[in-house]
Design an enzyme around this catalytic site. Structure first.
Site, PDB file in Angstrom:
ATOM      1  N   ALA A  52     -20.227 -15.951  28.089  1.00 10.74           N
ATOM      2  CA  ALA A  52     -20.663 -15.053  29.161  1.00 10.74           C
ATOM      3  C   ALA A  52     -22.157 -14.749  29.091  1.00 10.74           C
ATOM      4  CB  ALA A  52     -19.859 -13.754  29.103  1.00 10.74           C
ATOM      5  N   PHE A  53     -22.718 -14.704  27.893  1.00  7.37           N
ATOM      6  CA  PHE A  53     -24.132 -14.365  27.734  1.00  7.37           C
ATOM      7  C   PHE A  53     -25.046 -15.358  28.456  1.00  7.37           C
ATOM      8  CE2 PHE A  53     -28.059 -13.572  25.285  1.00  7.37           C
ATOM      9  CZ  PHE A  53     -28.094 -12.189  25.363  1.00  7.37           C
ATOM     10  N   GLU A  54     -24.601 -16.585  28.612  1.00  6.69           N
ATOM     11  CA  GLU A  54     -25.405 -17.620  29.265  1.00  6.69           C
ATOM     12  C   GLU A  54     -25.316 -17.580  30.790  1.00  6.69           C
ATOM     13  OE1 GLU A  54     -24.843 -18.279  25.228  1.00  6.69           O
ATOM     14  OE2 GLU A  54     -23.185 -18.414  26.641  1.00  6.69           O
ATOM     15  N   VAL A  77     -15.152 -11.248  27.841  1.00  3.34           N
ATOM     16  CA  VAL A  77     -15.886 -10.758  26.675  1.00  3.34           C
ATOM     17  C   VAL A  77     -14.926  -9.871  25.892  1.00  3.34           C
ATOM     18  CG1 VAL A  77     -17.891  -9.447  25.873  1.00  3.34           C
ATOM     19  CG2 VAL A  77     -18.045 -10.793  27.988  1.00  3.34           C
ATOM     20  N   VAL A  78     -14.604 -10.292  24.678  1.00  4.98           N
ATOM     21  CA  VAL A  78     -13.602  -9.554  23.907  1.00  4.98           C
ATOM     22  C   VAL A  78     -14.222  -8.909  22.673  1.00  4.98           C
ATOM     23  CG1 VAL A  78     -11.728 -11.038  24.707  1.00  4.98           C
ATOM     24  CG2 VAL A  78     -12.862 -11.560  22.560  1.00  4.98           C
ATOM     25  N   ARG A  84     -19.987  -5.930  19.047  1.00  5.97           N
ATOM     26  CA  ARG A  84     -20.963  -6.721  19.787  1.00  5.97           C
ATOM     27  C   ARG A  84     -20.585  -6.859  21.254  1.00  5.97           C
ATOM     28  NH1 ARG A  84     -21.287 -12.286  20.824  1.00  5.97           N
ATOM     29  NH2 ARG A  84     -23.423 -13.052  20.926  1.00  5.97           N
TER      30      ARG A  84
END
Length: 155
Positions: A52-54, A77-78, A84
């Site tokens: 997901a960060f990308e 996002v788990v 984090r």
């Protein structure tokens, strides 16, 4: 919306491959719903990113091409036990908002952060079903927002 209003318009769907078996379901729900709304199936271009960060960077680059009337982002996002996930989820959502405000291309989020997720059948089944629903909701939001934006004065 009549078919002539849809021709030539493209939608980008960016999907994280982390937890692919679940996130794929958002893609399924989105695709089924967007076709039901009258868009040709080949209107949607699909892009995959590792996590997901990308997603926000890819969304920004796609928005800047001028080719897409809307961008949809999907990911899961788990909580991996190190706190984090909250930072990642916030960065992703903030990044997606910035993309749409900076580029004037609407961006829709099916990036979900459950309070509790474990890799067992009950959670996988629940979130798989939930992602289908959220994908369909995103398709309806794309359709409504694109129509709404087209109705706004341009100057």
């Amino acid at each position: 919306m009549v078919m002539s209003e849809i021709q030539g318009q493209r939608i980008a769907f960016i999907q994280a491959t982390w937890h692919r078996n679940i996130v794929d379901r958002a893609r399924d729900g989105f695709t089924d719903a967007i076709v039901e709304l009258g868009y040709p199936k080949d209107t949607v271009d699909f892009f995959e990113v590792p996590g997901a960060f990308e997603i926000p960077l890819h969304a920004r680059r796609l928005a800047k091409t001028g080719r897409y009337q809307a961008i949809v982002a999907a990911g899961l996002v788990v909580d991996g036990g190190i706190y984090r996930h909250d930072f990642v989820a916030t960065a992703v959502i903030d990044g997606l908002m910035r993309v749409q405000l900076d580029t004037d291309v609407p961006v829709f989020s099916v990036v979900l952060t459950p309070h509790h997720f474990h890799e067992h059948a009950e959670h996988v089944d629940y979130f798989s079903t939930h992602f289908v629903k959220k994908g369909a909701e995103a398709a309806r939001a794309v359709d409504a927002t694109v129509k709404s934006l087209k109705a706004l004065p341009t100057s």
